[in-house]
Design a protein around this motif. Structure first.
Motif, PDB file in Angstrom:
ATOM      1  N   LEU A 184     -11.231 -10.096   2.960  1.00  0.00           N
ATOM      2  CA  LEU A 184     -11.288 -10.658   1.610  1.00  0.00           C
ATOM      3  C   LEU A 184     -10.895 -12.133   1.592  1.00  0.00           C
ATOM      4  N   ARG A 185     -10.280 -12.595   2.673  1.00  0.00           N
ATOM      5  CA  ARG A 185      -9.814 -13.981   2.783  1.00  0.00           C
ATOM      6  C   ARG A 185      -8.878 -14.359   1.636  1.00  0.00           C
ATOM      7  N   ALA A 186      -8.115 -13.380   1.197  1.00  0.00           N
ATOM      8  CA  ALA A 186      -7.140 -13.611   0.135  1.00  0.00           C
ATOM      9  C   ALA A 186      -5.851 -14.165   0.729  1.00  0.00           C
ATOM     10  N   ARG A 187      -5.199 -15.052   0.008  1.00  0.00           N
ATOM     11  CA  ARG A 187      -3.946 -15.650   0.477  1.00  0.00           C
ATOM     12  C   ARG A 187      -2.810 -15.493  -0.525  1.00  0.00           C
ATOM     13  N   ARG A 188      -3.117 -15.096  -1.749  1.00  0.00           N
ATOM     14  CA  ARG A 188      -2.088 -14.955  -2.787  1.00  0.00           C
ATOM     15  C   ARG A 188      -2.208 -13.552  -3.380  1.00  0.00           C
ATOM     16  N   ALA A 189      -1.235 -12.686  -3.080  1.00  0.00           N
ATOM     17  CA  ALA A 189      -1.316 -11.282  -3.468  1.00  0.00           C
ATOM     18  C   ALA A 189      -0.262 -10.940  -4.509  1.00  0.00           C
ATOM     19  N   ALA A 190      -0.641 -10.084  -5.440  1.00  0.00           N
ATOM     20  CA  ALA A 190       0.306  -9.436  -6.344  1.00  0.00           C
ATOM     21  C   ALA A 190       0.315  -7.950  -6.013  1.00  0.00           C
ATOM     22  N   ILE A 191       1.473  -7.322  -6.135  1.00  0.00           N
ATOM     23  CA  ILE A 191       1.613  -5.902  -5.820  1.00  0.00           C
ATOM     24  C   ILE A 191       2.194  -5.183  -7.028  1.00  0.00           C
ATOM     25  N   VAL A 192       1.522  -4.127  -7.467  1.00  0.00           N
ATOM     26  CA  VAL A 192       2.050  -3.220  -8.482  1.00  0.00           C
ATOM     27  C   VAL A 192       2.141  -1.855  -7.814  1.00  0.00           C
ATOM     28  N   TYR A 193       3.328  -1.282  -7.734  1.00  0.00           N
ATOM     29  CA  TYR A 193       3.528  -0.069  -6.941  1.00  0.00           C
ATOM     30  C   TYR A 193       4.274   1.007  -7.720  1.00  0.00           C
ATOM     31  N   ARG A 194       3.925   2.243  -7.417  1.00  0.00           N
ATOM     32  CA  ARG A 194       4.633   3.380  -8.008  1.00  0.00           C
ATOM     33  C   ARG A 194       6.052   3.404  -7.452  1.00  0.00           C
ATOM     34  N   ASN A 195       7.032   3.541  -8.326  1.00  0.00           N
ATOM     35  CA  ASN A 195       8.428   3.410  -7.923  1.00  0.00           C
ATOM     36  C   ASN A 195       8.967   4.725  -7.360  1.00  0.00           C
ATOM     37  N   ASP A 196       8.471   5.074  -6.181  1.00  0.00           N
ATOM     38  CA  ASP A 196       8.977   6.220  -5.425  1.00  0.00           C
ATOM     39  C   ASP A 196       8.889   5.851  -3.953  1.00  0.00           C
ATOM     40  N   SER A 197       9.201   6.801  -3.068  1.00  0.00           N
ATOM     41  CA  SER A 197       9.241   6.478  -1.647  1.00  0.00           C
ATOM     42  C   SER A 197       7.890   6.003  -1.142  1.00  0.00           C
ATOM     43  N   TYR A 198       6.804   6.620  -1.630  1.00  0.00           N
ATOM     44  CA  TYR A 198       5.467   6.199  -1.199  1.00  0.00           C
ATOM     45  C   TYR A 198       5.177   4.758  -1.617  1.00  0.00           C
ATOM     46  N   GLY A 199       5.324   4.461  -2.900  1.00  0.00           N
ATOM     47  CA  GLY A 199       4.990   3.135  -3.392  1.00  0.00           C
ATOM     48  C   GLY A 199       5.879   2.050  -2.810  1.00  0.00           C
ATOM     49  N   ARG A 200       7.164   2.325  -2.704  1.00  0.00           N
ATOM     50  CA  ARG A 200       8.080   1.317  -2.162  1.00  0.00           C
ATOM     51  C   ARG A 200       7.788   1.019  -0.695  1.00  0.00           C
ATOM     52  N   ASP A 257      -1.020   6.118  -8.116  1.00  0.00           N
ATOM     53  CA  ASP A 257      -1.951   7.219  -8.398  1.00  0.00           C
ATOM     54  C   ASP A 257      -3.302   6.702  -8.857  1.00  0.00           C
ATOM     55  N   GLY A 258      -4.330   7.539  -8.674  1.00  0.00           N
ATOM     56  CA  GLY A 258      -5.665   7.182  -9.124  1.00  0.00           C
ATOM     57  C   GLY A 258      -5.749   6.999 -10.626  1.00  0.00           C
ATOM     58  N   ALA A 259      -5.123   7.892 -11.399  1.00  0.00           N
ATOM     59  CA  ALA A 259      -5.170   7.784 -12.858  1.00  0.00           C
ATOM     60  C   ALA A 259      -4.477   6.508 -13.334  1.00  0.00           C
ATOM     61  N   ASP A 260      -3.380   6.164 -12.691  1.00  0.00           N
ATOM     62  CA  ASP A 260      -2.679   4.931 -13.057  1.00  0.00           C
ATOM     63  C   ASP A 260      -3.490   3.700 -12.661  1.00  0.00           C
ATOM     64  N   ALA A 261      -4.180   3.783 -11.539  1.00  0.00           N
ATOM     65  CA  ALA A 261      -5.046   2.673 -11.126  1.00  0.00           C
ATOM     66  C   ALA A 261      -6.122   2.411 -12.176  1.00  0.00           C
ATOM     67  N   LEU A 262      -6.720   3.466 -12.692  1.00  0.00           N
ATOM     68  CA  LEU A 262      -7.751   3.311 -13.723  1.00  0.00           C
ATOM     69  C   LEU A 262      -7.164   2.706 -14.999  1.00  0.00           C
ATOM     70  N   ALA A 263      -5.964   3.139 -15.369  1.00  0.00           N
ATOM     71  CA  ALA A 263      -5.328   2.605 -16.580  1.00  0.00           C
ATOM     72  C   ALA A 263      -5.043   1.109 -16.444  1.00  0.00           C
ATOM     73  N   LEU A 264      -4.576   0.697 -15.269  1.00  0.00           N
ATOM     74  CA  LEU A 264      -4.320  -0.729 -15.070  1.00  0.00           C
ATOM     75  C   LEU A 264      -5.625  -1.522 -15.070  1.00  0.00           C
ATOM     76  N   ALA A 308      -4.374   6.342  -4.264  1.00  0.00           N
ATOM     77  CA  ALA A 308      -5.270   6.021  -5.380  1.00  0.00           C
ATOM     78  C   ALA A 308      -6.679   6.553  -5.182  1.00  0.00           C
ATOM     79  N   GLU A 309      -6.892   7.364  -4.140  1.00  0.00           N
ATOM     80  CA  GLU A 309      -8.235   7.851  -3.855  1.00  0.00           C
ATOM     81  C   GLU A 309      -8.868   8.579  -5.036  1.00  0.00           C
TER      82      GLU A 309
END
Length: 400
Positions: free
Chosen positions: A173-189, A239-246, A265-266
């Protein structure tokens, strides 16, 4: 992935398979000896009834048991479901460990549930006297590596998957500036931390890391923040449902940014609103070419009318490595644990849907494939900064 309350009435789980009613044996003593003496052994489903992805795990184990009974020789296999009253990972683990017919367990699909259940499966209270092997299909937390001699997994660790994804985002993607939104549990962290470390090492900048809790979130606030930051890419281990909401909130604000979901998020891929997004998967039927995939994928489609997802495919693989090892002579829980630990360490690997199955010394999977897939189609306001074609090429990775 959260448990749902069920009736407290204790029910014996039963499963009709091949025209016969399969009922789990009652708890008793001398479990290894009883399981070995029985002509039928059970593979338990280590997942909370009614929780997200529970059905897919069951479907994968069911098809593996059918395949084993057709091809494996040795004892007959059956599925042992947790009682419908089980509302936590600990309750599920206690039920399955205490059933003498259960030779091993497929589960849990979530890292958080797995961390809770491992001491039960390992029978830590009695130094493993009644331990039972658990092979997780999709738990990916780095904290699970080497956590117990009774635990194995057939999905890559987040240390591999998230690290690979960071390099893929930088290179493809040649991206250099990333933002992260993560589920606040062991997986997301774990995903957020590992991705961020790899992304920065590769020369990228992480603009923000923002946690969320499912059901307690104002997605418009996250969209407003991302609109102000204007990142090159958004990573979303949730989660996939949360991904769609965002994504809906981002569209309302006119935010155009490539969206990369983690493996959790599959589930968004079936919704037309997810078109154009990427997600990380440990299985994609378009890249599956093994002999087991040739048997499993059409069988799953014929039975369920749709393509298998990662949870079904890797649950099948977990059950298959258990069953093949039992059929080869590991007829007690203790013998099975030792035999599994030798696969890839002197003993031959086992064919699976997602590739060959062999284990590292810490019981992580060896060399599994990670696929970054773009969901086909074009959704409103999707950014054009994408890799040509419908999917990124798969990358086979060992441990770092």
């Amino acid at each position: 992935m959260r448990p749902r309350r069920r009736s407290q009435a204790r029910l014996l789980a039963a499963l009709t398979w091949g025209g016969s009613l399969l009922v789990p044996a009652l708890t008793g003593c001398r479990r290894d000896e009883q399981a070995a003496a029985s002509s039928t052994v059970a593979i338990g489903v280590g997942a909370i009834p009614g929780a997200p992805n529970y059905a897919q795990v069951v479907h994968g184990v069911e098809l593996a048991v059918a395949r084993l009974n057709e091809t494996a020789g040795g004892p007959r296999f059956r599925v042992r479901l947790p009682d419908s009253s089980a509302s936590s990972a600990v309750q599920v683990a206690q039920q399955l460990r205490n059933d003498p017919a259960v030779i091993a367990v497929v589960g849990h699909p979530e890292s958080g549930s797995t961390l809770e259940a491992i001491p039960i499966y390992a029978d830590a209270e009695h130094d493993g006297a009644n331990g039972v092997v658990a092979v997780s299909p999709t738990s990916s937390s780095p904290r699970l590596s080497g956590i117990s001699p009774w635990f194995f997994r057939v999905a890559p660790s987040d240390a591999d998957a998230a690290g690979f994804t960071a390099r893929w985002v930088l290179d493809s993607l040649r991206a250099r500036r990333a933002a992260i939104v993560y589920r606040n549990d062991s997986y997301g962290r774990d995903w957020a931390e590992t991705f961020a470390a790899g992304f920065v090492r590769g020369g990228g900048q992480v603009l923000s890391r923002n946690p969320y809790l499912t059901g307690i979130v104002e997605w418009d606030a996250y969209a407003a923040l991302l609109a102000a930051e204007q990142p090159d890419v958004l990573l979303f281990p949730g989660d996939g449902a949360d991904a769609l909401a965002l994504r809906r909130a981002l569209r309302v604000r006119g935010v155009r940014v490539p969206f990369v979901g983690g493996d959790g998020a599959e589930g968004m891929k079936a919704d037309p609103e997810a078109a154009g997004a990427y997600y990380v998967a440990f299985f994609d039927e378009r890249h599956a070419s093994s002999a087991e995939a040739a048997a499993f994928i059409p069988a799953y489609r014929g039975r369920h009318g749709r393509a298998p997802d990662m949870f079904a495919a890797l649950s099948y693989d977990a059950a298959m490595v258990i069953g093949r090892t039992v059929a080869a002579g590991a007829r007690t829980r203790a013998a099975l644990r030792l035999a599994l630990s030798r696969i890839g360490n002197g003993a031959p690997s086992v064919d699976g849907v997602a590739g060959r199955i062999a284990f590292e010394e810490d019981h992580d999977i060896k060399g599994r494939t990670v696929v970054v897939t773009r969901i086909p189609g074009v959704a409103p306001l999707d950014d054009e900064m994408t890799v040509p074609g419908a999917a990124a090429p798969p990358a086979t990775r060992g441990r770092r």
